[in-house]
Design a protein around this motif. Structure first.
Motif, PDB file in Angstrom:
ATOM      1  N   SER B   2       0.850  -1.177   0.000  1.00  0.00           N
ATOM      2  CA  SER B   2       0.000   0.000   0.000  1.00  0.00           C
ATOM      3  C   SER B   2       0.894   1.238   0.000  1.00  0.00           C
ATOM      4  N   GLY B   7      -1.437   6.998   3.164  1.00  0.00           N
ATOM      5  CA  GLY B   7      -1.811   6.620   4.521  1.00  0.00           C
ATOM      6  C   GLY B   7      -1.519   7.742   5.484  1.00  0.00           C
ATOM      7  N   LEU B  11      -4.146   9.994   7.843  1.00  0.00           N
ATOM      8  CA  LEU B  11      -3.997  10.090   9.284  1.00  0.00           C
ATOM      9  C   LEU B  11      -3.959  11.545   9.699  1.00  0.00           C
ATOM     10  N   GLU B  14      -7.232  12.966   9.687  1.00  0.00           N
ATOM     11  CA  GLU B  14      -8.047  12.447  10.776  1.00  0.00           C
ATOM     12  C   GLU B  14      -7.719  13.143  12.093  1.00  0.00           C
ATOM     13  N   HIS B  30     -19.814   4.425   4.154  1.00  0.00           N
ATOM     14  CA  HIS B  30     -18.882   3.318   4.064  1.00  0.00           C
ATOM     15  C   HIS B  30     -19.081   2.370   5.233  1.00  0.00           C
ATOM     16  N   ARG B  31     -19.352   2.966   6.372  1.00  0.00           N
ATOM     17  CA  ARG B  31     -19.513   2.152   7.570  1.00  0.00           C
ATOM     18  C   ARG B  31     -20.890   1.485   7.607  1.00  0.00           C
ATOM     19  N   GLY B 295     -16.959  -8.333  -0.744  1.00  0.00           N
ATOM     20  CA  GLY B 295     -16.406  -7.965   0.549  1.00  0.00           C
ATOM     21  C   GLY B 295     -17.122  -6.868   1.302  1.00  0.00           C
ATOM     22  N   VAL B 347     -12.770   5.569   0.281  1.00  0.00           N
ATOM     23  CA  VAL B 347     -12.390   5.768   1.687  1.00  0.00           C
ATOM     24  C   VAL B 347     -11.126   4.989   1.996  1.00  0.00           C
ATOM     25  N   ARG B 348     -10.966   3.869   1.301  1.00  0.00           N
ATOM     26  CA  ARG B 348      -9.787   3.031   1.521  1.00  0.00           C
ATOM     27  C   ARG B 348      -8.506   3.854   1.429  1.00  0.00           C
ATOM     28  N   ALA B 349      -7.711   3.746   2.457  1.00  0.00           N
ATOM     29  CA  ALA B 349      -6.454   4.503   2.484  1.00  0.00           C
ATOM     30  C   ALA B 349      -5.513   4.022   1.393  1.00  0.00           C
TER      31      ALA B 349
END
Ligand SMILES: Nc1ncnc2c1ncn2[C@@H]1O[C@H](COP(=O)(O)OP(=O)(O)OP(=O)(O)O)[C@@H](O)[C@H]1O
Ligand SMILES: [Mg+2]
Lengths: 272, 349
Positions: B2, B7, B11, B14, B30-31, B295, B347-349
């Motif tokens: 990755s 990433g 962070l 965030e 997403h959640r 998934g 959303v995937r880092a």
């Protein structure tokens, strides 16, 4: 204590492993010996076959020919689960974590805990609460990586945090051997130091570790012996005491070869 | 590997709380992937009720649940399969095959050549087993021969359809020819002026059971893991082949129940039953927020998706719009759902 007894039997031994992918040869008669309680570093250029070698040991690949013995017994791992059942845990270079699952589920993937009693036995109910508490306890104990919440999905983690999860999974469940394929590649300075400390802690507990790394200072800091892989085979095994980083790089590139009698093919550490 | 740089940026965002409102929506969806179909369904219900008050009469609402029951049941099977990053184009054909097996085996009219006159419970059991077998054939071809599910089920769609016609001679079996147990799913229980079909109850029970299975068992976790990243799942010690095969077998079982419900719902067993059912189940699952890439997704989303498909059809019909507009609306919804999924996946880092 006064007379250190050297364990002469390797815990793990590979002989003449060959693995080809079509016409690309990944392993070309590779050997490997790991003695109880030692940290064995495996180094080599890109494409030297390091990952392929440990994948054979971990059951992720089946070698075309050659044999693998564990504690003197011949083993043929068909799947990673076979190796895991023997106590071999691996952090693969690709990490092998499931992005959509949360951290706790990833830690326990393939060996989930079920609720006790009827709920677990008949209804197969997972004990999510226990997996979460134990997972966060493990992460805290290991001190590698800080996460906001154990129920965070892994896809929301940074590359380094994911690596920490994979390392934690191996460290928690490995009972006989832990294999780390470039575990610090994505880690920051502080996290890398934690993983190195973790490797030392594991060694102090008598847990053997195979560490693949391109970071020579790290290798020289923790390794008891250094296995140099070149063109799909073992070129030499040396120790940080007998050879310098430059020597190791020279062996990797083929600029230097080491006579068998100068190598560290046997154990160098006393097993305690 | 990755990308560590992205990433780090994530962070930073965030920790500094630097999230725009759009990002917050993205993370929330997403959640909770069933939120978007829930909103769509509520909005649709409100709009249609405002356009035509007849829409929310108990009679029409009962009709909507009855229209949903078959799509909804098959959508459970389709969800399990799509979660593994597969797809089943043969699900409708398996259902038709299953119901024809049931109906022909239990046929009470003495005039017919295919009259086996088996006890109805046995005929139903064999029909469900036939569906399981059909699912197992799909699973076998996908797992053992490593063929893409899309191609395999495109082929078996034709095979099962042809088999139905060859074995059962394109003959529709009418309600009176069948014993009552075969039609029990169509029995309506009156709650005031609302009619609750037995089949609807069965569908809801299946949704509850499989929601539990997906969320609370190892098998469920492994389905998500296999759909998400099969290599990672395999390296984590999961037998992806076993998981995949079992999913197609279980999907066959659910489709068999769907076949029984279908007989009850239509009161007959026809070899030429609703050809749009295949795509309707996929539509329901996709609108329900389940990712075609595997998934990610929920069963509750698929249930909502199934209702959306029916509500939009029904509501637009009551609003006096032509069939073509209903088809158009569903098409727009599907594309919107897939576009939304693509956006959410970022959303995937
Ligand atoms: N799945 C595969 N399919 C085809 N070729 C492969 C596969 N895995 C490895 N190889 C080949 O085998 C050789 C050894 O690869 P391997 O991944 O073991 O190298 P490595 O020493 O781990 O390198 P790195 O330091 O880059 O991780 C390479 O030439 C690679 O291209
Ligand atoms: Mg490698």
């Amino acid at each position: 204590m006064s007379t250190p007894t050297l364990a002469l039997e390797p815990l793990l031994s590979c002989r003449g492993l060959v693995k080809s992918f079509g016409h690309v040869i990944g392993l070309n008669g590779a050997d490997l010996d790991l003695y109880p309680g030692e940290v064995l570093a495996v180094v080599g250029d890109n494409g030297a076959g390091k990952s392929t070698l440990i994948k054979c040991v971990a059951g992720a690949l089946i070698p075309d020919t050659g044999e693998i013995t564990l504690n003197g017994e011949r083993r043929e791992f068909k799947r990673t689960q076979d190796a895991r059942l023997q106590g071999i845990e691996t952090v693969f270079q690709t990490l092998a974590v499931s992005p959509a699952l949360d951290i706790a589920s990833n830690l326990y993937l393939g060996r989930e805990l079920r609720k006790p009693g009827v709920m677990g036995k008949v209804f197969r109910m997972l004990d999510k609460k226990r997996m979460r508490t134990e997972a966060s306890q493990h992460l805290q104990d290991l001190g590698i990586g800080t996460v906001q919440s154990i129920t965070q999905t892994v896809e929301t983690l940074s590359g380094g945090q994911r690596q920490a999860v994979a390392v934690a999974r191996a460290a928690v469940f490995g009972s006989k051997l832990i294999i780390l394929d470039e575990p610090t590649a994505a880690l920051g300075v502080r996290e890398s130091a934690r993983v190195l400390q973790l490797i030392k802690d594991l060694r102090d507990r008598g847990m053997p570790v195979i560490l693949i790394s391109h970071n020579m200072p790290q290798v020289f800091e923790v390794a008891d012996r250094i296995h140099v892989q070149r063109l799909g085979r073992r070129a030499a095994v040396v120790t940080p005491q007998t050879h310098t980083m430059n020597d190791v790089v020279a062996i990797m590139t083929g600029a230097m070869s080491v006579d068998e009698k100068d190598q560290a093919l046997g154990p160098v550490r006393s097993a305690n | 590997m990755s990308d560590p740089a992205s990433g780090t940026m994530d962070l930073a965002g965030e920790f500094l709380g630097r999230r725009t409102p759009m990002q917050r929506i993205q993370v929330t969806l997403h959640r909770y992937p069933y939120l978007s179909p829930l909103i769509v369904l509520i909005v649709a219900l409100v709009i249609f009720a405002l356009i035509n008050p007849k829409f929310i009469l108990p009679g029409n609402l009962s009709f909507i649940t009855q229209q949903t029951v078959v799509i909804g049941t098959l959508a459970i099977a389709q969800t399990l399969i799509i979660l593994t990053a597969g797809i089943d184009l043969s699900i409708g054909a398996i259902m038709v095959f299953g119901q024809m097996v049931m109906a022909n085996l239990a046929l009470t009219a003495a005039s017919n050549a295919t009259n086996f006159g088996l006890p109805p419970w046995l005929a139903i059991t064999i029909g469900i087993c036939a569906s399981i077998l059909a699912g197992a054939i799909n699973g076998f071809l996908i797992v053992k021969l490593s063929l893409p599910p899309f191609i395999v089920t495109l082929g078996t769609l034709s095979v099962f359809t042809a088999l139905t016609l060859i074995l059962f001679k394109a003959r529709t079996i009418q309600g009176p020819e069948m014993p009552d147990l075969l039609k029990v799913m169509g029995v309506a229980i009156k709650i005031g002026s609302f009619q609750l079909m037995v089949g609807v109850i069965v569908m809801l029970v299946l949704f509850a059971v499989f929601t539990y299975v997906l969320r609370m068992t190892s098998w469920g976790t492994h389905i998500y893991a296999v759909g998400d990243d099969p290599q990672a799942a395999e390296l984590s010690g999961i037998s992806t082949k076993r998981v995949l095969f079992s999913v197609y077998v279980v999907a066959g079982f659910i489709t068999g129940i769907g076949a029984w419900i279908y007989i009850g719902r239509t009161g007959a067993a026809s070899p030429n039953a609703d050809p749009s059912i295949n795509l309707d189940t996929i539509t329901a699952v996709v609108i329900g927020g389940t990712s075609l890439f595997g998934g990610r997704g929920t069963l509750i989303g698929s249930l909502l998706g199934a209702f959306i498909v029916v509500v939009v059809e029904n509501g637009l019909a009551l609003a006096g719009l032509d069939q073509a507009y209903r088809v158009l609306a569903i098409g727009v919804l599907v594309i919107a759902a897939v576009a939304l999924d693509q956006w959410i996946r970022k959303v995937r880092a």
